[in-house]
Design a protein around this motif. Structure first.
Motif, PDB file in Angstrom:
ATOM      1  N   ASP A 104     -39.324  -1.159 -80.710  1.00 41.30           N
ATOM      2  CA  ASP A 104     -38.614  -2.430 -80.586  1.00 41.30           C
ATOM      3  C   ASP A 104     -39.516  -3.601 -80.966  1.00 41.30           C
ATOM      4  O   ASP A 104     -39.077  -4.538 -81.642  1.00 41.30           O
ATOM      5  CB  ASP A 104     -38.084  -2.610 -79.168  1.00 41.30           C
ATOM      6  CG  ASP A 104     -36.967  -1.638 -78.836  1.00 41.30           C
ATOM      7  OD1 ASP A 104     -36.486  -0.916 -79.742  1.00 41.30           O
ATOM      8  OD2 ASP A 104     -36.575  -1.583 -77.652  1.00 41.30           O
ATOM      9  N   ARG A 107     -39.947  -3.772 -84.694  1.00 46.65           N
ATOM     10  CA  ARG A 107     -38.742  -4.343 -85.316  1.00 46.65           C
ATOM     11  C   ARG A 107     -38.720  -5.868 -85.169  1.00 46.65           C
ATOM     12  O   ARG A 107     -38.266  -6.573 -86.065  1.00 46.65           O
ATOM     13  CB  ARG A 107     -37.490  -3.750 -84.692  1.00 46.65           C
ATOM     14  CG  ARG A 107     -37.200  -2.344 -85.131  1.00 46.65           C
ATOM     15  CD  ARG A 107     -35.949  -1.812 -84.465  1.00 46.65           C
ATOM     16  NE  ARG A 107     -35.624  -0.479 -84.938  1.00 46.65           N
ATOM     17  CZ  ARG A 107     -34.707   0.297 -84.390  1.00 46.65           C
ATOM     18  NH1 ARG A 107     -34.007  -0.124 -83.350  1.00 46.65           N
ATOM     19  NH2 ARG A 107     -34.470   1.494 -84.880  1.00 46.65           N
ATOM     20  N   GLN A 108     -39.199  -6.367 -84.013  1.00 43.69           N
ATOM     21  CA  GLN A 108     -39.191  -7.814 -83.765  1.00 43.69           C
ATOM     22  C   GLN A 108     -40.200  -8.553 -84.638  1.00 43.69           C
ATOM     23  O   GLN A 108     -39.891  -9.616 -85.173  1.00 43.69           O
ATOM     24  CB  GLN A 108     -39.510  -8.108 -82.304  1.00 43.69           C
ATOM     25  CG  GLN A 108     -38.420  -7.779 -81.334  1.00 43.69           C
ATOM     26  CD  GLN A 108     -38.890  -7.953 -79.888  1.00 43.69           C
ATOM     27  OE1 GLN A 108     -40.030  -8.325 -79.615  1.00 43.69           O
ATOM     28  NE2 GLN A 108     -38.004  -7.646 -78.944  1.00 43.69           N
TER      29      GLN A 108
END
Length: 154
Positions: A104, A107-108
């Motif tokens: 995550d 992805r950020q």
């Protein structure tokens, strides 16, 4: 070298060596074969001595593998099996939480930026994500985990 053990100490040693050999057997890293083999060899040696000195009710010769082993029924009630299963369980959940949190974060901020971070920096930045995943898995296990395939894969 000579060591003297009580029967209980020998039983504990058998469990400790078996636990170490089981954990080592999971090592698939290139170059680990010699280390795994050394653990297996020592386990077999200790199991043979234990078998011949009073623990034959818990240890047997495995004809197929040509080595001594702790009998399955003895393993089922042993502390080392409990430790091993607990270790595997905790490792699974911790690894899952860390991998999902890292995914995550990558992805950020983008994979290139993620790769520049140290492990400590990643853990600082994913603390909230990790807590969220821990809460989710504590409540629901993997019940709500789903794999979403890209449209091109059906």
């Amino acid at each position: 070298m000579h060591l003297r053990f009580t029967e209980q100490e020998l039983a504990t040693l058998v469990e400790m060596v078996s636990l170490a050999a089981d954990v080592a057997s999971w090592n698939r890293k290139p170059g680990s074969d010699d280390g795994v083999s050394a653990y297996d060899s020592l386990e077999n040696k200790i199991l043979e001595k234990a078998h011949n000195t009073g623990l034959s009710d818990a240890i047997e010769w495995d004809e197929e593998k040509q080595r001594f082993q702790v009998k399955p029924e003895a393993q089922d009630r042993s502390f080392f099996r409990e430790c091993y299963e607990e270790f595997r369980n905790e490792s699974f959940w911790e690894d899952l939480v860390l991998r999902l949190s890292d995914r995550d974060l990558a992805r950020q901020i983008g994979l290139a930026n993620w790769e520049k971070l140290s492990e400590e920096q990643r853990r600082e930045r994913t603390a909230d994500l990790e807590k969220r995943y821990w809460d989710e898995f504590s409540k629901n296990g993997i019940e709500r985990v789903a794999v979403i395939y890209p449209p091109s894969e059906g």
